[in-house]
Design a protein around this motif. Structure first.
Motif, PDB file in Angstrom:
ATOM      1  N   LEU A   1       3.811   1.271   2.614  1.00  0.00           N
ATOM      2  CA  LEU A   1       4.852   1.399   1.644  1.00  0.00           C
ATOM      3  C   LEU A   1       4.927   0.789   0.311  1.00  0.00           C
ATOM      4  CD1 LEU A   1       6.585  -0.369   4.715  1.00  0.00           C
ATOM      5  CD2 LEU A   1       6.991   2.056   4.127  1.00  0.00           C
ATOM      6  N   TRP A   2       3.818   0.077  -1.137  1.00  0.00           N
ATOM      7  CA  TRP A   2       4.426  -0.530  -1.524  1.00  0.00           C
ATOM      8  C   TRP A   2       3.365   1.073  -2.666  1.00  0.00           C
ATOM      9  CZ3 TRP A   2       1.470  -5.846  -0.581  1.00  0.00           C
ATOM     10  CH2 TRP A   2       2.303  -6.515  -0.288  1.00  0.00           C
ATOM     11  N   THR A   3       3.033   1.957  -2.113  1.00  0.00           N
ATOM     12  CA  THR A   3       1.628   2.793  -3.017  1.00  0.00           C
ATOM     13  C   THR A   3       2.988   3.238  -2.804  1.00  0.00           C
ATOM     14  OG1 THR A   3      -0.211   1.184  -1.813  1.00  0.00           O
ATOM     15  CG2 THR A   3      -0.013   4.170  -2.681  1.00  0.00           C
ATOM     16  N   ILE A   4       3.559   4.402  -1.715  1.00  0.00           N
ATOM     17  CA  ILE A   4       4.049   5.034  -1.348  1.00  0.00           C
ATOM     18  C   ILE A   4       5.555   4.658  -2.665  1.00  0.00           C
ATOM     19  CG2 ILE A   4       5.996   5.957   0.201  1.00  0.00           C
ATOM     20  CD1 ILE A   4       4.427   5.981   1.863  1.00  0.00           C
ATOM     21  N   ASP A   5       6.028   3.349  -2.323  1.00  0.00           N
ATOM     22  CA  ASP A   5       7.443   3.495  -3.615  1.00  0.00           C
ATOM     23  C   ASP A   5       6.924   3.345  -4.686  1.00  0.00           C
ATOM     24  OD1 ASP A   5       8.677   3.199  -1.321  1.00  0.00           O
ATOM     25  OD2 ASP A   5       9.020   0.837  -1.599  1.00  0.00           O
ATOM     26  N   LEU A   6       6.174   2.631  -5.103  1.00  0.00           N
ATOM     27  CA  LEU A   6       5.639   2.325  -6.095  1.00  0.00           C
ATOM     28  C   LEU A   6       4.831   4.105  -6.662  1.00  0.00           C
ATOM     29  CD1 LEU A   6       3.261  -0.068  -7.021  1.00  0.00           C
ATOM     30  CD2 LEU A   6       5.424  -0.354  -7.597  1.00  0.00           C
TER      31      LEU A   6
END
Length: 120
Positions: free
Chosen positions: A23-28
Motif C-alpha cells: 500500500l505504501w509503495t502504491i501510494d508513494l
C-alpha cells in the motif's frame, strides 16, 4: 469471478507488514502523478518552477506519513467503514495544512495554494 479469486487468495495470505508495504509503495508511486495532475488542472501547464517540482516529491511523503499517523494503514482495507473514512479525512486534512505551512514558511509565492486542495 474465478480469475479474481485466484489472484486475491495469494494476496490475502501475505503477512500484514507486506500488505502495508504494498500500500505504501502504491501510494508513494501514484501521489506524485496526482500532484502533477492537480497542478496541471489548476494552471493548464506542467510544473516549471523548481519549488513546484520539490512539492512533487515532498507532498506524497508528507501525505503518506500523515495517513500513517491517522491510522489509515491500520484499518482493514477490505471492509471500509466509518473508522477508515475518519482516518482518511484526518490524514488528508493534516496533509493539506502541512503543505500550506511548508509553502508559507518556505516563502514559495509562485505556487498557487489551490493546488493543495485539488491534490487532497
Amino acid at each position: 469471478m474465478f480469475f479474481f479469486s485466484k489472484i486475491n487468495q495469494p494476496l490475502l495470505n501475505l503477512p500484514r507488514w507486506v500488505k502495508r508495504t504494498v500500500l505504501w509503495t502504491i501510494d508513494l508511486s501514484a501521489l506524485p502523478f496526482l500532484y502533477i495532475f492537480s497542478y496541471t488542472l489548476r494552471l493548464s501547464v506542467y510544473p516549471q518552477i523548481p519549488e513546484d517540482w520539490q512539492f512533487v516529491f515532498i507532498a506524497p511523503v508528507i501525505t503518506v506519513m500523515l495517513l500513517q499517523l491517522a491510522g489509515y494503514y491500520r484499518v482493514v482495507i477490505r471492509y471500509i467503514d466509518f473508522s477508515a473514512i475518519k482516518a482518511i479525512t484526518v490524514g488528508l486534512a493534516l496533509s493539506l495544512l502541512m503543505l500550506y505551512a511548508i509553502a508559507f514558511l518556505g516563502n514559495w509565492q509562485q505556487t498557487p495554494r489551490s493546488i493543495f486542495v485539488i491534490y487532497c
